[in-house]
Scaffold this motif. Structure first.
Motif, PDB file in Angstrom:
ATOM      1  N   ARG A 195       0.816  -1.189   0.035  1.00  0.00           N
ATOM      2  CA  ARG A 195       0.149  -0.111   0.034  1.00  0.00           C
ATOM      3  C   ARG A 195       0.819   1.387  -0.034  1.00  0.00           C
ATOM      4  N   LEU A 199       1.044   4.438  -2.638  1.00  0.00           N
ATOM      5  CA  LEU A 199       1.194   5.667  -2.386  1.00  0.00           C
ATOM      6  C   LEU A 199       2.046   6.534  -2.926  1.00  0.00           C
ATOM      7  N   HIS A 224      -9.571  13.609  -4.177  1.00  0.00           N
ATOM      8  CA  HIS A 224     -10.221  12.348  -4.227  1.00  0.00           C
ATOM      9  C   HIS A 224      -9.318  11.018  -4.480  1.00  0.00           C
ATOM     10  N   ARG A 227      -6.956  10.749  -1.853  1.00  0.00           N
ATOM     11  CA  ARG A 227      -7.578  10.028  -0.464  1.00  0.00           C
ATOM     12  C   ARG A 227      -7.804   8.657  -0.728  1.00  0.00           C
ATOM     13  N   GLY A 228      -8.408   8.026  -1.660  1.00  0.00           N
ATOM     14  CA  GLY A 228      -8.591   6.605  -1.682  1.00  0.00           C
ATOM     15  C   GLY A 228      -7.239   5.932  -1.493  1.00  0.00           C
ATOM     16  N   THR A 229      -6.235   6.378  -1.848  1.00  0.00           N
ATOM     17  CA  THR A 229      -5.018   5.471  -1.789  1.00  0.00           C
ATOM     18  C   THR A 229      -4.328   5.663  -0.103  1.00  0.00           C
ATOM     19  N   VAL A 230      -4.606   6.885   0.292  1.00  0.00           N
ATOM     20  CA  VAL A 230      -4.179   7.224   1.746  1.00  0.00           C
ATOM     21  C   VAL A 230      -5.228   6.218   2.540  1.00  0.00           C
ATOM     22  N   GLU A 231      -6.382   6.161   2.184  1.00  0.00           N
ATOM     23  CA  GLU A 231      -7.341   5.583   3.126  1.00  0.00           C
ATOM     24  C   GLU A 231      -6.713   3.986   3.185  1.00  0.00           C
ATOM     25  N   GLU A 232      -6.649   3.495   1.898  1.00  0.00           N
ATOM     26  CA  GLU A 232      -5.910   2.043   1.919  1.00  0.00           C
ATOM     27  C   GLU A 232      -4.758   1.887   2.883  1.00  0.00           C
ATOM     28  N   ARG A 234      -4.077   3.798   5.488  1.00  0.00           N
ATOM     29  CA  ARG A 234      -4.529   3.725   6.785  1.00  0.00           C
ATOM     30  C   ARG A 234      -5.098   2.502   7.246  1.00  0.00           C
ATOM     31  N   ALA A 235      -5.859   2.064   6.290  1.00  0.00           N
ATOM     32  CA  ALA A 235      -6.768   0.662   6.848  1.00  0.00           C
ATOM     33  C   ALA A 235      -5.513  -0.322   6.951  1.00  0.00           C
TER      34      ALA A 235
END
Length: 579
Positions: A195, A199, A224, A227-232, A234-235
């Motif tokens: 991930r 990023l 946007h 943010r999708g990659t950053v959320e991945e 983070r998860a």
């Protein structure tokens, strides 16, 4: 370097093997400097027994003197250990980065295109840093925990041997917990690494797209996507942290319960007379177990760091063990190049592509001739240039250089006689002199001045504040497009190539810059075998021959006038641009 990313533990020991004597010296220094940790409880117990049992006061001063000595020696021995370990780790990191850089120079252009610059940067910087951190942490916390374990067990066996079995319970508990965390944490670490690499690639993409993003007011769309990659990330990071946290809590509770059991057992043994345990021994045993517990928890805490470091070794192995090499070793080196090139039945198919990019190409180019490649998008023009410079090998047929099959030639020796001027000139953050003479040490001022003059660059270079000592910025950002392209031409002129490849060298320029660059290119092409890819057909009017590609095949071949008179594909393309 014998590097096997599939066996990271074995590879780590191989990496450390050249510095084994330095590592032994560092371990010895650490053992001495860390000795207060497991000697202090013994000295404390002795002092308590002197007081409680009213022993001679001389024993008090003797223990105090020993205490002072073992504490003061920590300073010089600590510095010795730091120096030795720093030399080991920093040398290893330097070697890894150097080997990665060397391997990247050997890997094919196809590998670089597929991997991407940001991903390779992550391996060169972040993954090597993770390996260094793993070694530093293991050297400090790991060695301390092991030495404390051995010291505590040895002194306990000498003083109160009945408690050794209780202390040994720590070992299987540790082994079980570490095995559990490594299995679970390993998968989470690999997921997190992937991930982060995604990023890094997304950040690189965002930086390159910034002018387009701003020009079309797409800032929110870019945010946007990011943010999708950053959320991945983070998860994936949260899942990794939860695994590490769960097992960290389990280990802490386990060792605290064992510590409490040790204290109660020591107190009961002293009270009941089950074992010859003095008041000092009770303090010694409880302190040893607390120190031992702390050390083992620290050792357990290394599991995520070790797992992360081993995963980084696997990641580095993806480059150092990659098979996609440009194989040149042992092949014939060329000392001179005339520039006569022939393609005989040449075809090329990209991996996983349903159709060939080139097929059945027959073309003979005389020394000093200029041949231009034109055709619709996807017709094979860029693939043709990649074949001529040797970035890719023909899937069928052969390419001859001065009558010799290029498959048998060390392409590095051939490329010393080649220059490439791409559509986007490649400059680095250095001076104009450094960029023009890149890879050619010892160039004279006269040679560079002549190259800059012939490239129509001398005038603007002399107008700069520091002349050719002016720093151009990252990718030449402080210069205009036309200035960057003229410096690229000057770089080609300094090399005095026999074979020249021009990849749409004027397509991104305004009319004034294009005229200056075209004039410089005319000087550069004189007397050299030149291959030109161009979309603007007017710029190749002076080519000796024009090769028209369509669907990967050679559709037409002739001079500008001949092809216009033939009324074929070239004439249609020319007519579209003339409207």
């Amino acid at each position: 370097m014998d590097f096997d990313g599939r066996r990271p533990v074995r590879t780590t020991f191989r990496l450390l093997a050249p510095g084994k004597w330095r590592l032994a010296a560092a371990t010895l220094a650490f053992a001495v400097k860390d000795s207060p940790i497991w000697l202090l409880p013994l000295l404390t117990a002795n002092i308590i027994d002197v007081v409680v049992q009213h022993r001679p006061v001389a024993q008090l001063w003797l223990n105090a003197a020993v205490l002072a000595v073992i504490l003061l020696q920590n300073i010089p021995m600590h510095m010795l250990w730091v120096r030795q370990m720093s030399l080991i780790v920093r040398h290893l990191g330097t070697d890894l980065r150097s080997d990665l850089a060397g391997r990247l120079q050997q890997l094919s252009i196809a590998f670089h295109t597929k991997a991407g610059a940001s991903l390779l940067q992550t391996k060169l910087v972040r993954d090597v840093e993770n390996v260094e951190m793993m070694l530093q942490q293991v050297a400090a916390s790991g060695t301390s925990a092991i030495l404390t374990l051995l010291g505590a067990l040895t002194l306990t066996a000498l003083r109160v041997p009945q408690f050794v079995p209780l202390f040994l319970l720590v070992v299987p508990c540790t082994a079980g917990l570490v095995a559990m965390v490594r299995r679970r944490s390993g998968a989470r670490n690999e997921e997190f690494r992937r991930r982060v690499e995604e990023l890094s690639a997304r950040v690189d993409e965002m930086a390159h797209l910034m002018p387009i993003t701003r020009a079309h007011a797409l800032e929110q769309e870019a945010v946007h996507r990011m943010r999708g990659t950053v959320e991945e990330v983070r998860a994936a990071g949260l899942r990794l942290d939860m695994v590490n946290g769960r097992f960290g809590a389990m280990s802490w509770v386990t060792y605290q319960l064992l510590g409490a059991a040790c204290l109660v057992a020591a107190g009961w043994a002293a009270w009941s007379g089950f074992a010859p345990v003095s008041a000092g021994d009770v303090v010694l045993l409880s302190t040893y177990f607390a120190v031992l517990t702390s050390s083992v928890i620290g050792l357990f805490g290394l599991a995520p760091i070790i797992t992360k470091g081993l995963e980084s070794i696997r990641s580095i192995g993806e480059v150092l063990s990659a098979p996609d090499l440009e194989l040149n070793e042992g092949k014939q080196r060329v000392a001179t190049v005339r520039g006569a090139i022939a393609l005989e039945g040449v075809g090329y198919r990209y991996p996983d592509s349903p159709a060939p990019a080139l097929a059945g190409i027959d073309l003979t180019v005389a020394e000093g001739e200029t041949v231009a490649f034109v055709g619709p998008s996807g017709s094979g023009k860029s693939t043709m240039l990649n074949l001529l410079i040797g970035f890719i090998r023909p899937s069928e047929g052969r390419v001859l250089l001065d009558g010799e099959d290029m498959e048998r030639i060390d392409l590095r020796s051939y490329r010393k006689f080649v220059s490439v001027v791409p559509q986007e000139p490649v400059l680095f953050d250095g001076t104009i002199w450094d960029n023009v003479t890149y890879g050619l040490a010892g160039q004279t001022e006269e040679t560079v001045t002549r190259a800059l003059r012939d490239a129509n660059a001398l005038e603007f270079v002399e107008d700069l504040p520091h002349g050719w000592d002016t720093v151009v910025g990252e990718r030449g950002a402080l210069l205009s497009g036309g200035q960057r392209q003229r410096l690229a031409i000057a770089r080609a002129l300094v090399r005095d190539p026999r074979v020249l490849l021009l990849d749409e060298a004027t397509s991104a320029l305004d009319s004034e810059s294009e005229a200056l660059v075209q004039e410089a290119l005319t000087r550069l092409m004189r007397g050299r075998t030149t291959f030109v890819v161009a979309h603007r057909l007017a710029t190749i009017r002076g080519a000796d021959r024009i090769a028209v590609l369509a669907g990967g095949r050679l559709a037409e071949l002739g001079t500008h006038e001949q092809l216009l008179a033939a009324g074929g594909l070239f004439a249609r393309l020319h007519g579209l641009q003339s409207v």
